[in-house]
Design an enzyme around this catalytic site. Structure first.
Site, PDB file in Angstrom:
ATOM      1  N   SER A 268       0.850  -1.158  -0.154  1.00  0.00           N
ATOM      2  CA  SER A 268       0.062   0.014  -0.172  1.00  0.00           C
ATOM      3  C   SER A 268       0.858   1.116  -0.018  1.00  0.00           C
ATOM      4  O   SER A 268       0.511   2.253  -0.748  1.00  0.00           O
ATOM      5  CB  SER A 268      -1.058  -0.042   1.106  1.00  0.00           C
ATOM      6  OG  SER A 268      -0.309  -0.303   2.308  1.00  0.00           O
TER       7      SER A 268
ATOM      8  N   HIS B 270      -1.859  -8.851   1.767  1.00  0.00           N
ATOM      9  CA  HIS B 270      -1.668  -7.690   2.520  1.00  0.00           C
ATOM     10  C   HIS B 270      -2.626  -7.370   3.364  1.00  0.00           C
ATOM     11  O   HIS B 270      -2.947  -8.122   4.395  1.00  0.00           O
ATOM     12  CB  HIS B 270      -1.415  -6.749   1.498  1.00  0.00           C
ATOM     13  CG  HIS B 270      -0.848  -5.183   1.983  1.00  0.00           C
ATOM     14  ND1 HIS B 270      -0.215  -5.051   3.180  1.00  0.00           N
ATOM     15  CD2 HIS B 270      -1.098  -4.005   1.455  1.00  0.00           C
ATOM     16  CE1 HIS B 270       0.098  -3.898   3.479  1.00  0.00           C
ATOM     17  NE2 HIS B 270      -0.210  -3.000   2.374  1.00  0.00           N
TER      18      HIS B 270
ATOM     19  N   HIS C 128       5.768 -12.793   7.159  1.00  0.00           N
ATOM     20  CA  HIS C 128       5.866 -11.345   6.969  1.00  0.00           C
ATOM     21  C   HIS C 128       7.026 -11.156   6.028  1.00  0.00           C
ATOM     22  O   HIS C 128       8.084 -12.161   6.061  1.00  0.00           O
ATOM     23  CB  HIS C 128       6.167 -10.531   8.129  1.00  0.00           C
ATOM     24  CG  HIS C 128       5.996  -9.006   7.957  1.00  0.00           C
ATOM     25  ND1 HIS C 128       6.928  -8.249   7.461  1.00  0.00           N
ATOM     26  CD2 HIS C 128       4.948  -8.357   7.905  1.00  0.00           C
ATOM     27  CE1 HIS C 128       6.359  -6.966   7.063  1.00  0.00           C
ATOM     28  NE2 HIS C 128       5.368  -7.015   7.476  1.00  0.00           N
TER      29      HIS C 128
ATOM     30  N   ARG D 171       2.853  -4.865  16.666  1.00  0.00           N
ATOM     31  CA  ARG D 171       1.576  -4.312  16.571  1.00  0.00           C
ATOM     32  C   ARG D 171       0.604  -5.302  16.875  1.00  0.00           C
ATOM     33  O   ARG D 171      -0.616  -5.198  17.404  1.00  0.00           O
ATOM     34  CB  ARG D 171       1.147  -4.070  14.819  1.00  0.00           C
ATOM     35  CG  ARG D 171       2.128  -2.915  14.375  1.00  0.00           C
ATOM     36  CD  ARG D 171       1.841  -2.577  13.036  1.00  0.00           C
ATOM     37  NE  ARG D 171       2.353  -3.884  12.156  1.00  0.00           N
ATOM     38  CZ  ARG D 171       2.205  -4.061  10.801  1.00  0.00           C
ATOM     39  NH1 ARG D 171       1.698  -2.829  10.198  1.00  0.00           N
ATOM     40  NH2 ARG D 171       2.623  -5.130  10.248  1.00  0.00           N
TER      41      ARG D 171
ATOM     42  N   ASP E 129      -2.227  -8.795  11.448  1.00  0.00           N
ATOM     43  CA  ASP E 129      -3.614  -9.049  10.976  1.00  0.00           C
ATOM     44  C   ASP E 129      -4.119 -10.107  11.845  1.00  0.00           C
ATOM     45  O   ASP E 129      -5.270 -10.657  11.872  1.00  0.00           O
ATOM     46  CB  ASP E 129      -3.811  -9.380   9.559  1.00  0.00           C
ATOM     47  CG  ASP E 129      -3.361  -8.022   8.847  1.00  0.00           C
ATOM     48  OD1 ASP E 129      -4.017  -6.678   8.907  1.00  0.00           O
ATOM     49  OD2 ASP E 129      -2.372  -8.287   7.946  1.00  0.00           O
TER      50      ASP E 129
HETATM   51  N1  HAX Z   1       1.136 -19.729   5.504  1.00  0.00           N
HETATM   52  C1  HAX Z   1       1.627 -20.618   4.528  1.00  0.00           C
HETATM   53  N2  HAX Z   1       2.710 -20.527   3.542  1.00  0.00           N
HETATM   54  C2  HAX Z   1       3.370 -19.412   3.950  1.00  0.00           C
HETATM   55  C3  HAX Z   1       3.010 -18.291   4.953  1.00  0.00           C
HETATM   56  C4  HAX Z   1       1.975 -18.500   5.615  1.00  0.00           C
HETATM   57  N3  HAX Z   1       1.505 -17.737   6.596  1.00  0.00           N
HETATM   58  N4  HAX Z   1       4.090 -17.376   4.920  1.00  0.00           N
HETATM   59  C5  HAX Z   1       4.937 -17.695   3.802  1.00  0.00           C
HETATM   60  N5  HAX Z   1       4.508 -18.691   3.278  1.00  0.00           N
HETATM   61  C6  HAX Z   1       5.116 -19.503   2.237  1.00  0.00           C
HETATM   62  C7  HAX Z   1       5.081 -18.643   1.125  1.00  0.00           C
HETATM   63  O1  HAX Z   1       3.748 -18.844   0.272  1.00  0.00           O
HETATM   64  C8  HAX Z   1       6.398 -19.252   0.103  1.00  0.00           C
HETATM   65  O2  HAX Z   1       5.795 -20.548  -0.378  1.00  0.00           O
HETATM   66  P1  HAX Z   1       6.223 -20.855  -1.944  1.00  0.00           P
HETATM   67  O3  HAX Z   1       7.780 -20.862  -1.761  1.00  0.00           O
HETATM   68  O4  HAX Z   1       5.784 -22.279  -2.172  1.00  0.00           O
HETATM   69  O5  HAX Z   1       5.794 -19.513  -2.774  1.00  0.00           O
HETATM   70  C9  HAX Z   1       7.252 -19.456   1.214  1.00  0.00           C
HETATM   71  O6  HAX Z   1       6.492 -19.713   2.679  1.00  0.00           O
HETATM   72  C10 HAX Z   1       8.413 -18.434   1.607  1.00  0.00           C
HETATM   73  O7  HAX Z   1       7.754 -17.177   1.640  1.00  0.00           O
HETATM   74  P2  HAX Z   1       8.468 -16.165   2.795  1.00  0.00           P
HETATM   75  O8  HAX Z   1       9.543 -15.457   2.062  1.00  0.00           O
HETATM   76  O9  HAX Z   1       8.396 -16.569   4.051  1.00  0.00           O
HETATM   77  O10 HAX Z   1       7.269 -14.970   2.684  1.00  0.00           O
HETATM   78  P3  HAX Z   1       6.901 -13.820   1.750  1.00  0.00           P
HETATM   79  O11 HAX Z   1       7.877 -12.758   1.838  1.00  0.00           O
HETATM   80  O12 HAX Z   1       6.975 -14.344   0.327  1.00  0.00           O
HETATM   81  O13 HAX Z   1       5.377 -13.537   1.840  1.00  0.00           O
HETATM   82  C11 HAX Z   1       3.595 -12.974   3.249  1.00  0.00           C
HETATM   83  C12 HAX Z   1       5.003 -12.648   3.122  1.00  0.00           C
HETATM   84  C13 HAX Z   1       3.154 -12.079   4.489  1.00  0.00           C
HETATM   85  C14 HAX Z   1       2.886 -12.663   2.099  1.00  0.00           C
HETATM   86  C15 HAX Z   1       3.172 -14.320   3.692  1.00  0.00           C
HETATM   87  O14 HAX Z   1       3.983 -14.649   5.090  1.00  0.00           O
HETATM   88  C16 HAX Z   1       1.904 -14.744   3.497  1.00  0.00           C
HETATM   89  O15 HAX Z   1       1.264 -15.158   2.540  1.00  0.00           O
HETATM   90  N6  HAX Z   1       1.216 -14.711   4.878  1.00  0.00           N
HETATM   91  C17 HAX Z   1      -0.274 -15.060   4.901  1.00  0.00           C
HETATM   92  C18 HAX Z   1      -0.915 -13.844   4.639  1.00  0.00           C
HETATM   93  C19 HAX Z   1      -0.822 -12.807   5.617  1.00  0.00           C
HETATM   94  O16 HAX Z   1      -1.094 -12.555   6.794  1.00  0.00           O
HETATM   95  N7  HAX Z   1      -0.669 -11.581   5.004  1.00  0.00           N
HETATM   96  C20 HAX Z   1      -0.587 -10.242   5.955  1.00  0.00           C
HETATM   97  C21 HAX Z   1       1.023  -9.789   6.087  1.00  0.00           C
HETATM   98  C22 HAX Z   1       1.089  -8.554   6.689  1.00  0.00           C
HETATM   99  C23 HAX Z   1       0.712  -7.201   6.198  1.00  0.00           C
HETATM  100  O17 HAX Z   1       1.043  -6.851   5.067  1.00  0.00           O
HETATM  101  N8  HAX Z   1      -0.403  -6.780   6.652  1.00  0.00           N
HETATM  102  O18 HAX Z   1      -1.290  -5.873   5.979  1.00  0.00           O
END
Ligand code: HAX
Length: 439
Positions: free
Chosen positions: A242, A272, A318, A327, A373
């Site tokens: 964002s 996000h 994250h 937070r 979140d």
């Molecule tokens: N559940 C399952 N798998 C997860 C995970 C989770 N909570 N977090 C990471 N992973 C997976 C990724 O999908 C990725 O898988 P692949 O290699 O198969 O693609 C792997 O673990 C490595 O990812 P990472 O490097 O640890 O994490 P990223 O930086 O790529 O992604 C995210 C960060 C926040 C998008 C991720 O942790 C996620 O999808 N979390 C769940 C959704 C969520 O809570 N989002 C909110 C984040 C905070 C925010 O912005 N708030 O607004």
């Protein structure tokens, strides 16, 4: 007051413009880091590529707003009379100027936001024309865009303003948009969930208190929740979707309405901001499957099932943080104080006990800890705000404060149009020197 704030901002920001010019002139070739093939295929993570003055995120410690942690903000920012939670107006002042506001500064800001919050008929008409099932985040983005005709920046640009003056009209837009966001959000909430029965603003209340009031919640504890909520969700340095989107779109000199609307569309993604909605949907599904007092073993199995189905555990992980999000902890402290026996709060606590192990066991998740979140939804449910599709709108109202302050700094510092270089995989392959293969 607003004129004084403007003068103070100019006194801070305009000299920095010259300082940066000199810094780049003297050190423009200084190497800050290197990046790899892995970096460009992993969402540019780890590449230092932009400057954001308002806050900075440390992977281990979490966010600092102008150098202050969340516990420090709770202690140092002004509060509503009799309240314990910081007022988001104070955070805005801090992000804008880098210094803590007085009680008087914050009171004056509350008044200014109340004065400027009125929505144009165009916004209400645009929202009224949407099908009621339109997702509240889509409504928020549209409602904001329908106010864009009021952009002072866009009007002045059309008249041919000097680039040195960009920040002044942006200053007006930023205050106006922050003032209007809670009104747009409350309008969406009441039309979507409360029979289109709207509640007039109360200009004697602070920004968050008035927001709670317009949503239809008169409980003082809920007002306190809105104050801490709008404070902690406001800013998370510049690279998150964002903030980065608002900055990127703003770099084309799109005004604050257009830029924030774009940022909100990014916030509406489930990886996000929409994660706060997904967390509650996940918890409700869990309860439907195993009842309202699940054991840690029930939760472990349900977490595993989610992963086995190829889905993410919402609220965990994250892109930058490598520890529990402060937070999350701030919201946990709120719950411990005001609602320690809440059924859903207890479930959130139990998830915290097992989810990190389950995520670590995947061997790939870099951060197995909860983010912001994971906690927000259960606090809202406790006070009766149960419409989870609305949760990201609350996040958006808060996020506006941080990303628009940054947009104002961008304008004052005359940030250039952003245009990173992209390449093709063919090009990457051509750059990678292959070691001769041994048979
Ligand atoms: N559940 C399952 N798998 C997860 C995970 C989770 N909570 N977090 C990471 N992973 C997976 C990724 O999908 C990725 O898988 P692949 O290699 O198969 O693609 C792997 O673990 C490595 O990812 P990472 O490097 O640890 O994490 P990223 O930086 O790529 O992604 C995210 C960060 C926040 C998008 C991720 O942790 C996620 O999808 N979390 C769940 C959704 C969520 O809570 N989002 C909110 C984040 C905070 C925010 O912005 N708030 O607004």
């Amino acid at each position: 007051m607003i004129e004084q704030l403007k003068e103070k901002f100019a006194a801070k920001a305009l000299p920095l413009r010259d300082e940066i010019k000199a810094l780049v002139k003297a050190n423009g070739t200084h190497v800050l880091g290197e990046y790899t093939v892995a970096n460009i295929y992993s969402g540019m993570k780890g590449i230092v590529s932009m400057v954001t003055e308002t806050s900075k995120l440390d992977p281990e410690e979490g966010i600092r707003f102008r150098g202050y942690t969340i516990p420090e903000l709770k202690e140092k920012l002004p509060k509503a009379p009799g309240g314990k939670e910081p007022l988001p107006e104070g955070l805005f002042y801090l992000l804008l100027l880098g210094e803590l506001p007085s009680e008087e500064d914050v009171k004056a800001l509350s008044k200014e936001f109340a004065k400027r919050g009125e929505l144009p008929a165009s916004a209400k008409n645009a929202l009224d024309s949407l099908p009621i099932e339109t997702h509240p985040m889509t409504q928020l983005s549209i409602g904001l865009l329908a106010c864009q005709q009021d952009s002072v920046f866009a009007q002045e640009y059309r008249k041919g303003m000097n680039k040195k003056d960009y920040w002044e009209s942006t200053f007006e837009d930023v205050i106006n948009v922050i003032a209007r966001m809670p009104r747009i959000a409350a309008y969406i909430y009441r039309r979507t969930y409360k029979n289109n029965e709207h509640i007039d603003a109360n200009p004697d209340l602070d920004l968050a208190g008035n927001f709670a009031h317009m949503l239809g919640y008169s409980d003082d504890e809920f007002k306190s929740l809105m104050r801490i909520y709008l404070t902690i969700h406001a800013d998370h340095e510049g690279g998150n979707v964002s903030a980065h989107t608002t900055h990127l779109v703003g770099s084309a000199l799109s005004d604050a309405y257009l830029s924030l609307s774009a940022g909100l569309n990014g916030l509406a993604g489930p990886l996000h901001g929409l994660a706060n909605q997904e967390v509650v949907r996940w918890i409700m599904e869990l309860k439907k499957n195993v009842g309202s007092d699940p054991s840690t073993e029930d939760i472990r199995k349900y977490l595993q099932k989610t992963l086995d189905e190829g889905k993410v555990i919402p609220g965990y992980g994250h892109a930058v943080l490598r520890k529990t999000d402060p937070r999350y902890m701030a919201q946990r402290e709120f719950a411990l104080e005001y609602m320690p026996d809440d059924e859903n709060f207890k479930i959130v606590g139990k998830i915290y006990d097992v989810a990190p192990d389950v995520l670590r066991a995947t061997g790939k998740v870099k951060n197995p800890w909860p983010n912001v979140d994971a906690h927000s939804g259960v606090l809202l449910i406790h006070y009766g705000l149960v419409e989870s599709d609305f949760y990201t709108v609350l996040f958006g109202v808060s996020r506006a404060i941080g990303v628009l302050t940054s947009l104002l700094w961008d304008r004052a510092l005359l940030a250039p149009i952003e245009r990173p270089k992209s390449v093709t995989t063919e090009w990457v392959k051509s750059q990678v020197t292959q070691e001769p293969q041994l048979n």
